[in-house]
Design a protein around this motif. Structure first.
Motif, short mmCIF file in Angstrom:
data_model
loop_
_atom_site.label_atom_id
_atom_site.label_comp_id
_atom_site.label_asym_id
_atom_site.label_seq_id
_atom_site.Cartn_x
_atom_site.Cartn_y
_atom_site.Cartn_z
N UNK A 65 0.85 -1.05 0.06
CA UNK A 65 -0.01 -0.11 0.10
C UNK A 65 0.84 1.07 0.16
N UNK A 66 0.24 2.38 0.24
CA UNK A 66 0.94 3.69 0.13
C UNK A 66 1.55 3.78 1.36
N UNK A 67 2.68 4.70 1.32
CA UNK A 67 3.55 5.42 2.40
C UNK A 67 3.87 6.94 2.04
N UNK A 68 3.39 7.63 3.05
CA UNK A 68 3.70 9.01 2.91
C UNK A 68 4.71 9.64 3.83
N UNK A 69 5.64 10.39 3.33
CA UNK A 69 6.63 11.16 4.25
C UNK A 69 6.37 12.55 4.16
N UNK A 70 6.14 13.16 5.33
CA UNK A 70 5.79 14.64 5.54
C UNK A 70 7.04 15.34 6.13
N UNK A 81 7.35 12.80 9.29
CA UNK A 81 6.30 11.99 9.76
C UNK A 81 5.91 10.98 8.54
N UNK A 82 6.15 9.71 8.89
CA UNK A 82 5.81 8.54 7.86
C UNK A 82 4.55 7.74 8.28
N UNK A 83 3.71 7.94 7.57
CA UNK A 83 2.31 7.37 7.60
C UNK A 83 2.09 6.07 6.49
N UNK A 128 5.80 6.59 17.85
CA UNK A 128 5.02 5.74 17.04
C UNK A 128 3.51 5.63 17.56
N UNK A 129 2.38 5.76 16.65
CA UNK A 129 1.13 5.62 16.94
C UNK A 129 0.38 4.90 15.96
N UNK A 130 -0.57 4.14 16.39
CA UNK A 130 -1.59 3.46 15.43
C UNK A 130 -2.72 4.33 15.52
N UNK A 131 -3.26 4.98 14.58
CA UNK A 131 -4.39 5.99 14.64
C UNK A 131 -5.26 5.20 13.45
N UNK A 135 -0.33 3.46 10.70
CA UNK A 135 0.78 3.60 11.25
C UNK A 135 1.42 4.94 11.32
N UNK A 136 1.67 5.75 12.24
CA UNK A 136 2.52 6.86 11.95
C UNK A 136 3.58 7.03 12.82
N UNK A 137 4.55 7.22 12.39
CA UNK A 137 5.88 7.45 12.99
C UNK A 137 6.36 8.83 12.95
N UNK A 138 6.64 9.61 13.85
CA UNK A 138 7.26 11.04 13.69
C UNK A 138 8.48 10.90 14.43
N UNK A 139 9.47 11.96 14.14
CA UNK A 139 10.59 12.04 14.45
C UNK A 139 11.31 13.45 14.15
N UNK A 140 12.49 13.71 14.82
CA UNK A 140 13.16 14.98 14.63
C UNK A 140 14.54 14.69 14.28
N UNK A 141 14.89 15.21 13.11
CA UNK A 141 16.51 15.02 12.87
C UNK A 141 17.01 16.66 13.22
N UNK A 142 18.21 16.45 14.09
CA UNK A 142 18.89 17.74 14.63
C UNK A 142 19.65 18.24 13.24
N UNK A 143 19.15 18.55 12.14
CA UNK A 143 19.99 18.81 11.09
C UNK A 143 19.41 20.23 10.56
N UNK A 144 20.43 20.94 9.75
CA UNK A 144 19.82 22.27 9.40
C UNK A 144 19.31 23.22 10.25
#
Length: 152
Positions: A65-70, A81-83, A128-131, A135-144
């Motif tokens: 199925x689909x994968x979305x990267x915001x 956020x990867x859904x 990580x949350x199941x909504x 599946x919703x996985x969010x994170x922060x990368x300390x770049x830029x």
């Protein structure tokens, strides 16, 4: 005001699509002028997450199925956020990502288990949350980071 407007990359679940998504994300991050190490961190973390989705959330290629990267650039780094609509994480939580001992015979090395260690080591605020059916996985990368900000 962010240097980079938020953007989303959407792909079908497949190994080839993961490669395409990594290229799209890195190209969209161009205005941030990431250094080699920062771009490598983004690519490594996203590759680990997306490959896990392809392999575990959509284990049957016939029902992929689909994968979305915001992505959103904020003062404290790059928020991702990867859904997906695949299978939920076992026990509703991400693996701990413990470091694996490499001080063993070659044939006793584990086949996997390194990915979540890398994700947790390189990313901050991993959630990580199941909504519903997603599946919703969010994170922060300390770049830029913005001038005066620190990596924490």
């Amino acid at each position: 005001m962010p240097i980079l407007p938020p953007f989303t990359v959407s792909i079908p679940s497949s190994e080839m699509a993961v490669r395409d998504a990594l290229k799209q994300v890195l190209a969209a991050l161009g205005p941030l002028e990431l250094g080699t190490e920062e771009a490598g961190t983004v690519e490594l973390v996203l590759a680990e997450v997306l490959n896990n989705v392809v392999e575990h959330a959509y284990p049957d290629p016939d029902t992929a199925g689909p994968i979305s990267i915001a992505c959103a650039h904020r003062i404290d780094g790059l928020h991702l956020q990867i859904v997906d609509q695949g299978e939920a994480m076992p026990d509703g939580t991400t693996p701990l990502g413990q470091p694996v001992s490499l001080d063993v015979d070659f044939e006793d090395l584990p086949e996997g288990g390194f990915g979540w260690f890398l994700i947790r080591d390189l990313a901050k605020d991993v959630l990580y949350e199941r909504v519903g059916s997603k599946n919703q996985l969010s994170m922060r990368l300390a770049v830029a980071l913005q001038p005066g900000e620190t990596r924490h």
